[in-house]
Design an enzyme around this catalytic site. Structure first.
Site: not given
Ligand code: RBF
Ligand code: MG
Length: 196
Positions: A30, A32, A100
């Site tokens: 991910t 973020n 995320e």
């Protein structure tokens, strides 16, 4: 299938490190965006169906999973985004809400420090505290599937070349400044011409 939100939400900011629980290890890398970074030097913009825009905060967004288009290094990617605190990780929850983003077409690179824009279009489900890691991963797999299918629907696909998503953060500001300078110069020109 999620419905298109009454208010879509554009998040734009610098990718920060996560909280070290290793989303890469579970096969779900991910990128973020943190609430505090977005508030300090980013953008959280809500836009309704008629184009009316207002600025918001990540804290004010309902926590949960969203279908989104993500723009990174000038390319738009299908994405699924969790906004929240990761309550499954008791005692290791995020200290503040983060967005995320998992890109559905994997690019193997780290994006720390780069500009990321996320256009949140549909709400999939609330963030949950799962009994365990396996249940969380299974839910994320289902989210990825849902997002992938939603983004091929014409209603969602249409936002892939949304103007605000494609606009470059800094570049857009410069354009506005330039336009204002030009307008002011033109407005003052007569007065300057008349000056003795
Ligand atoms: N964490 C939770 O505790 N509960 C959730 O419901 C949850 N849903 C997520 C859905 C997606 C699509 C993604 C990318 C993450 C989600 N997370 C959730 C966050 C997850 O805990 C986090 O990505 C890892 O802990 C790595 O930081
Ligand atoms: Mg991450």
């Amino acid at each position: 299938m999620p419905a298109l939100l009454d208010e879509v939400c554009l998040l734009r900011g610098e990718v920060s490190t996560g909280y070290g629980r290793g989303s890469k290890k579970i096969g779900v890398p991910t990128a973020n965006l943190k609430a505090s970074d977005l508030a300090a030097k980013g953008t959280v913009e809500m836009r309704d169906r008629s184009g009316g825009a207002r600025s918001g905060t990540l804290e004010a967004l309902p926590r949960g999973v969203y279908v989104a288009w993500a723009r990174l290094r000038g390319t738009v990617h299908p994405a699924v985004v969790n906004v929240g605190l990761s309550p499954t990780f008791e005692e290791a929850e995020n200290p503040e809400p983060i967005a995320e983003a998992h890109l559905l077409d994997p690019i193997d690179a780290d994006f720390y420090g780069e500009e990321l824009a996320l256009l949140l279009l549909g709400y999939v489900r609330p963030e949950r505290k799962f009994p365990g890691f396996d249940e969380l991963v299974a839910a994320i797999r289902a989210d990825i599937d849902t997002a992938g299918r939603a983004l091929t629907e014409p209603e969602f696909a249409a936002f892939r070349d949304d103007k605000a998503l494609l606009a470059d953060g800094a570049g857009a500001d410069e354009t506005v400044t330039l336009a204002l300078t030009l307008a002011l110069t033109l407005a003052l020109a007569p007065a300057l011409a008349l000056a003795p």
